[in-house]
Design a protein around this motif. Structure first.
Motif, PDB file in Angstrom:
ATOM      1  N   ALA A 145       0.839  -1.204   0.000  1.00  0.00           N
ATOM      2  CA  ALA A 145       0.000   0.000   0.000  1.00  0.00           C
ATOM      3  C   ALA A 145       0.873   1.252   0.000  1.00  0.00           C
ATOM      4  N   ALA A 146       1.929   1.252   0.810  1.00  0.00           N
ATOM      5  CA  ALA A 146       2.829   2.411   0.854  1.00  0.00           C
ATOM      6  C   ALA A 146       3.490   2.636  -0.500  1.00  0.00           C
ATOM      7  N   ILE A 147       3.909   1.553  -1.141  1.00  0.00           N
ATOM      8  CA  ILE A 147       4.562   1.666  -2.451  1.00  0.00           C
ATOM      9  C   ILE A 147       3.604   2.240  -3.485  1.00  0.00           C
ATOM     10  N   VAL A 148       2.352   1.804  -3.453  1.00  0.00           N
ATOM     11  CA  VAL A 148       1.370   2.294  -4.425  1.00  0.00           C
ATOM     12  C   VAL A 148       0.950   3.726  -4.111  1.00  0.00           C
ATOM     13  N   LEU A 149       0.637   3.994  -2.858  1.00  0.00           N
ATOM     14  CA  LEU A 149       0.115   5.313  -2.498  1.00  0.00           C
ATOM     15  C   LEU A 149       1.168   6.409  -2.551  1.00  0.00           C
ATOM     16  N   PHE A 150       2.423   6.030  -2.310  1.00  0.00           N
ATOM     17  CA  PHE A 150       3.527   6.999  -2.329  1.00  0.00           C
ATOM     18  C   PHE A 150       4.500   6.594  -3.433  1.00  0.00           C
ATOM     19  N   ASP A 151       3.989   6.550  -4.667  1.00  0.00           N
ATOM     20  CA  ASP A 151       4.801   6.058  -5.782  1.00  0.00           C
ATOM     21  C   ASP A 151       6.001   6.947  -6.093  1.00  0.00           C
ATOM     22  N   ASP A 152       6.048   8.139  -5.501  1.00  0.00           N
ATOM     23  CA  ASP A 152       7.199   9.019  -5.698  1.00  0.00           C
ATOM     24  C   ASP A 152       8.221   8.882  -4.563  1.00  0.00           C
ATOM     25  N   MET A 153       8.054   7.872  -3.695  1.00  0.00           N
ATOM     26  CA  MET A 153       9.004   7.680  -2.608  1.00  0.00           C
ATOM     27  C   MET A 153      10.390   7.387  -3.185  1.00  0.00           C
ATOM     28  N   PRO A 154      11.435   7.744  -2.453  1.00  0.00           N
ATOM     29  CA  PRO A 154      12.786   7.449  -2.936  1.00  0.00           C
ATOM     30  C   PRO A 154      12.968   5.943  -3.147  1.00  0.00           C
ATOM     31  N   SER A 155      13.724   5.621  -4.164  1.00  0.00           N
ATOM     32  CA  SER A 155      13.958   4.217  -4.510  1.00  0.00           C
ATOM     33  C   SER A 155      14.548   3.441  -3.334  1.00  0.00           C
ATOM     34  N   ALA A 156      15.405   4.080  -2.555  1.00  0.00           N
ATOM     35  CA  ALA A 156      16.033   3.401  -1.416  1.00  0.00           C
ATOM     36  C   ALA A 156      14.987   2.976  -0.377  1.00  0.00           C
ATOM     37  N   VAL A 157      13.972   3.808  -0.170  1.00  0.00           N
ATOM     38  CA  VAL A 157      12.904   3.470   0.774  1.00  0.00           C
ATOM     39  C   VAL A 157      12.087   2.300   0.229  1.00  0.00           C
ATOM     40  N   ARG A 158      11.773   2.371  -1.065  1.00  0.00           N
ATOM     41  CA  ARG A 158      11.018   1.274  -1.691  1.00  0.00           C
ATOM     42  C   ARG A 158      11.796  -0.035  -1.590  1.00  0.00           C
ATOM     43  N   ILE A 159      13.095   0.020  -1.859  1.00  0.00           N
ATOM     44  CA  ILE A 159      13.929  -1.185  -1.763  1.00  0.00           C
ATOM     45  C   ILE A 159      13.961  -1.687  -0.325  1.00  0.00           C
ATOM     46  N   GLY A 160      14.035  -0.764   0.634  1.00  0.00           N
ATOM     47  CA  GLY A 160      14.013  -1.160   2.048  1.00  0.00           C
ATOM     48  C   GLY A 160      12.725  -1.889   2.409  1.00  0.00           C
ATOM     49  N   LEU A 161      11.593  -1.397   1.920  1.00  0.00           N
ATOM     50  CA  LEU A 161      10.310  -2.068   2.172  1.00  0.00           C
ATOM     51  C   LEU A 161      10.281  -3.455   1.528  1.00  0.00           C
TER      52      LEU A 161
END
Length: 191
Positions: A145-161
């Motif tokens: 949900a975080a990845i979809v809702l905050f699709d502009d999040m930094p790549s490092a945060v997405r990779i961490g999730l």
């Protein structure tokens, strides 16, 4: 070779699990068409929320109103697995960091299904989900949900999730593997 003998029962929890399975293609269609029609992303998210709520309610209803059934013990995790696989496959089409998580999810779920079927064929009872599986499922959906809702999040945060979910999937896999090995050892040998 012994077949799996599980009797179907029309109970509210089983119907809710069927609803969750029916929502899977709805989510996929909405999500995969959301690039052309961005409002569909919110509808896809709503479908996952409804699916999650039915998952919560089917377990609560089954326990509260004594509607636990062998069919439900099979159907509920099947609905979970199919939903998770669909979500991660759909998201991997847009977020390439999720491709390895998709592969891990496919392997984990396939191994669990095969292990469960082997136990059932040897005469073991249907086993419900474990606490570590529930935690993994909650974190999985929260991260997706975080990845979809905050699709502009930094790549490092997405990779961490993604790494967090991957580690939890591995822990869950080994937890269920341990349960499988213990159950298999407890069963009488079949020729």
């Amino acid at each position: 070779m012994k077949s799996i003998n599980v009797t179907w029962q029309w109970t509210v929890p089983n119907v809710l699990s069927l609803v969750r399975i029916a929502l899977i293609p709805v989510f996929a269609l909405l999500y995969l068409n959301s690039n052309a029609h961005p409002a569909l992303l919110w509808w896809a998210f709503a479908v996952v929320v409804v699916s999650g709520l039915t998952d919560l309610f089917d377990g609560w209803i089954a326990r509260r109103f004594n509607q636990i059934s062998e069919a439900g013990k099979l159907l509920d995790p099947l609905a979970d697995k199919l939903t998770q696989l669909t979500v991660v496959i759909c998201l991997a089409t847009q977020f390439h960091e999720l491709v390895w998580l998709m592969a891990l999810c496919l392997l984990k779920e396939a191994a669990q299904v095969i292990g469960g079927l082997l136990l059932l064929r040897r005469g073991d009872e249907v086993r419900g989900s474990q606490w570590f599986g529930k935690i993994c499922t909650f974190v999985f959906y929260s991260a997706m949900a975080a990845i979809v809702l905050f699709d502009d999040m930094p790549s490092a945060v997405r990779i961490g999730l993604v790494v967090l979910v991957g580690v939890l999937m591995l822990i869950t896999f080994f937890g269920y593997l341990s349960t499988y090995i213990g159950a298999r050892k407890a069963l009488p040998d079949k020729e």
